[in-house]
Design an enzyme around this catalytic site. Structure first.
Site, short mmCIF file in Angstrom:
data_model
loop_
_atom_site.label_atom_id
_atom_site.label_comp_id
_atom_site.label_asym_id
_atom_site.label_seq_id
_atom_site.Cartn_x
_atom_site.Cartn_y
_atom_site.Cartn_z
N ARG A 1 86.89 -44.65 28.93
CA ARG A 1 88.11 -44.47 29.72
C ARG A 1 88.96 -45.73 29.77
O ARG A 1 90.17 -45.67 29.94
CB ARG A 1 87.72 -44.10 31.15
CG ARG A 1 88.04 -42.67 31.47
CD ARG A 1 88.01 -42.44 32.93
NE ARG A 1 86.84 -43.08 33.53
CZ ARG A 1 86.08 -42.50 34.43
NH1 ARG A 1 86.34 -41.29 34.82
NH2 ARG A 1 85.06 -43.14 34.97
N ASP B 1 89.36 -39.77 28.76
CA ASP B 1 88.52 -39.33 29.86
C ASP B 1 87.72 -38.13 29.36
O ASP B 1 88.30 -37.17 28.86
CB ASP B 1 89.47 -38.90 30.99
CG ASP B 1 88.72 -38.46 32.23
OD1 ASP B 1 87.55 -38.06 32.09
OD2 ASP B 1 89.32 -38.53 33.32
N HIS C 1 62.46 -41.95 26.93
CA HIS C 1 62.28 -43.12 26.06
C HIS C 1 60.81 -43.53 25.93
O HIS C 1 60.45 -44.28 25.03
CB HIS C 1 63.17 -44.29 26.51
CG HIS C 1 62.67 -45.04 27.70
ND1 HIS C 1 62.83 -44.59 28.98
CD2 HIS C 1 62.01 -46.20 27.80
CE1 HIS C 1 62.29 -45.45 29.81
NE2 HIS C 1 61.78 -46.45 29.12
N LYS D 1 58.23 -45.07 22.38
CA LYS D 1 57.42 -46.28 22.30
C LYS D 1 56.34 -46.12 21.24
O LYS D 1 55.62 -45.12 21.23
CB LYS D 1 56.77 -46.58 23.66
CG LYS D 1 57.78 -46.99 24.75
CD LYS D 1 57.08 -47.31 26.05
CE LYS D 1 58.06 -47.43 27.21
NZ LYS D 1 58.78 -48.68 27.30
N GLU E 1 55.59 -51.64 37.74
CA GLU E 1 56.76 -52.49 37.49
C GLU E 1 56.78 -53.60 38.53
O GLU E 1 56.49 -53.35 39.71
CB GLU E 1 58.04 -51.67 37.60
CG GLU E 1 58.16 -50.60 36.55
CD GLU E 1 59.52 -49.97 36.59
OE1 GLU E 1 60.41 -50.43 35.88
OE2 GLU E 1 59.69 -49.01 37.35
N ASP F 1 61.98 -40.14 39.49
CA ASP F 1 62.37 -41.12 38.48
C ASP F 1 61.32 -41.25 37.37
O ASP F 1 61.66 -41.48 36.21
CB ASP F 1 62.57 -42.48 39.17
CG ASP F 1 63.19 -43.53 38.26
OD1 ASP F 1 64.13 -43.18 37.52
OD2 ASP F 1 62.74 -44.69 38.30
N HIS G 1 58.16 -39.59 32.39
CA HIS G 1 57.34 -40.59 31.70
C HIS G 1 55.83 -40.39 31.92
O HIS G 1 55.05 -40.43 30.97
CB HIS G 1 57.71 -42.00 32.14
CG HIS G 1 59.17 -42.31 32.00
ND1 HIS G 1 59.96 -41.78 31.00
CD2 HIS G 1 59.99 -43.11 32.73
CE1 HIS G 1 61.19 -42.24 31.13
NE2 HIS G 1 61.24 -43.04 32.16
N LYS H 1 57.38 -49.65 42.05
CA LYS H 1 58.18 -50.86 41.86
C LYS H 1 57.62 -51.95 42.77
O LYS H 1 56.95 -51.67 43.76
CB LYS H 1 59.64 -50.58 42.19
CG LYS H 1 60.25 -49.53 41.26
CD LYS H 1 61.70 -49.79 40.94
CE LYS H 1 62.30 -48.67 40.11
NZ LYS H 1 62.12 -48.85 38.67
#
Ligand code: BG6
Length: 515
Positions: free
Chosen positions: A57, A99, A194, A198, A232, A251, A256, A357
């Site tokens: 944009r 846009d 993702h 790996k 993490e 999440d 995962h 986390k």
């Protein structure tokens, strides 16, 4: 996984085409996509006539965008940069200012695609990469379809790549799948997790099914339990606004962690064909025992970090003090849970999953703990049963990628004494080369039309089916003890209890600051 995945040095360049990146001004493009494209280029895996359109944009031009990528993506390239090659990649960029919620952007995109095809012979092939916030996925797919850009001509492909999150519950995931499938055929849709990109995750299947010593003992007769940890050390950082709507469960778990669980537990597929592997993954996910509401209280643990000392010894704030997080937030930053799989192979074997986390280190590993030897022939010796720990196999996904096996050996001495010892395989020792972004393989496979490493609609929906009842109970019973673990610790004490109740314990992390 196509045979090309296994050995990139012998692989052919991907077919020509145009990659259209929506949301090209975002994090993903500079941190992952451009570094991955560069890595593919250095390995000779990008076609000569491969071009990139970035849709953004912001009112800038191709030159300004190239300068932006030059500055922002460079630090994320892990291979040595050759200036000529890097410049060549940048010169392949075309800029489409627009846009993506306006029909006119797609009309101009169509014209630009025709021009590029004419000038660079891209074969009319397109890879539409949605690196945008998830709210736009459905709309962009619908607009691409309306502009005639999803239709594949003869000998031509048009693929749509969608990054997670795929919905925020079962209903929204189903709705998104319906919208995407109305615009593109299922075999044109490539949903990225993702973790499946790996190397070490892909290696799990190779390790299990290419070694005759592994598979015979990979079942309830020999395995006591497995632990999957994705830890993490970082906090929520600048992603507070998103994280408040997600939490650790949404999440990480349906995507995962279940990707890891299905890879380590699936039955062998008949071939490496995309659907054969994904059929097996879908089957094992469907076989996970549903977690009943009353079990949520015993078999699932949630946590939120308070302030504390991180793995570098620095004082860090609690989750509720992070930017764009409510001061009384009930969002979980830690989850541990126990699941069982109703299958012949896994009957009675518990799988303990945990992620969080602000834990004491960043590491992802799968621990396979074998049963203890059935009979102790050392009965009349100094060796006592509790001194003979069970064998464990650790699949290290990251960092220090590799596989370790611990077993018991005789300590050299005149009296029989045992000590656990370790055999270790480390990727870097054998294959050199540091880890890449994980996106190289995913982009390459997508251009080649191999869907094995991508999530099918049913796999996504199975993930939500497992976690949704948990989320419902959590919503009905807000946590009363948050925050309940200090940053830099191993999560709430209930996570320990989840294992110790069963007479087991989490494997200590050797690389972390504290265990
Ligand atoms: C992302 C999550 O999908 O995966 C992040 O949204 C998380 O919250 C990340 O940090 C972890 O990925 P990796 O590859 O760093 O283990």
């Amino acid at each position: 996984m196509s045979s090309t995945t296994a050995d990139h040095s012998k692989a052919q360049p991907a077919p020509p085409g145009v990659m259209v990146i929506f949301g090209a001004g975002g994090d993903l493009a500079r941190r992952k996509l451009f570094p991955a494209l560069y890595h593919l280029m250095t390995d000779g895996l990008l076609a000569e006539n491969f071009r990139i359109i970035v849709v953004d944009r912001r009112d800038r031009d191709a030159e300004a965008y190239r300068a932006y990528i030059d500055e922002k993506a460079r630090p994320h390239v892990s291979k040595a940069i050759t200036d000529d090659l890097w410049q060549e990649l940048l010169q392949r960029i075309h800029y489409l200012n627009g846009d993506f919620q306006q029909a006119d952007t797609y009309t101009r995109m169509s014209t630009l695609l025709d021009e590029i095809d004419r000038d660079h012979h891209t074969g009319g092939n397109c890879l539409y990469y949605l690196a945008t916030p998830p709210d736009f996925f459905g709309d962009i797919a619908t607009r691409l379809h309306a502009a005639g850009l999803s239709a594949e001509g003869p000998d031509q492909w048009r693929h749509l790549v969608v990054e997670r999150p795929f919905g925020r519950d079962l209903e929204s995931a189903r709705a998104l799948n319906r919208t995407l499938q109305a615009a593109f055929k299922e075999d044109q849709i490539f949903r990225i997790d993702h973790y499946l990109g790996k190397e070490t995750v892909q290696n799990i299947l190779m390790y299990r099914f290419a070694n005759s010593t592994v598979e015979p003992i990979w079942n309830h007769r020999y395995i006591d339990h497995m632990q999957i940890t994705v830890a993490e050390s970082i906090g929520v950082g600048t992603r507070g606004a998103y994280y408040e709507t997600a939490g650790a469960m949404r999440d990480m778990v349906p995507n995962h962690l279940l990707a890891l669980l299905s890879t380590v537990t699936m039955e062998p597929a008949n071939s490496l064909d995309g659907n054969a592997v994904r059929d097996e993954q879908a089957k094992i996910l469907r076989a996970i025992q549903p977690i009943l509401p009353e079990q949520v209280l015993t078999d699932v643990v949630r946590g939120q970090y308070a302030e504390g000392i991180d793995s570098k010894g620095e004082h860090v704030p609690g989750y509720r003090s992070e930017a764009r997080v409510a001061s009384d937030s009930a969002t979980e930053t830690f989850v541990a849970m126990k699941v069982l799989i109703d299958s012949w192979r896994w009957a009675g074997v518990p799988f303990y999953l945990r992620t969080g986390k602000r834990l004491p280190g960043r590491f992802t590993e799968i621990v396979v703990q074998f049963k203890q030897a059935p009979n102790m022939m050392f009965r009349d010796s100094l060796v006592r049963r509790e001194q003979v720990p069970p064998n464990t196999l650790v699949l290290r996904i990251q960092p220090n990628e590799g596989i370790g096996l611990s077993f018991n050996a005789k300590v050299p001495s005149t009296v029989p004494q045992l000590s656990p010892v370790e055999m270790d395989f480390s990727y870097s020792d054998y294959f050199g080369d540091g880890p890449t972004t994980g996106y190289e393989t995913l982009l390459y496979e997508c251009m080649n039309g191999d869907p094995t490493l991508f999530k099918r609609a049913d796999v996504i929906e199975s993930g939500w089916e497992l976690v949704e009842p948990i989320l419902d109970v959590w919503q009905a019973l807000p946590p009363r003890d948050f925050p309940n673990y200090a940053a830099g610790s191993w999560g709430p004490k209930e996570a320990e209890a989840l294992m110790s109740r069963d007479g087991r314990g989490w494997r200590p992390c050797k690389a972390c600051s504290i265990d």
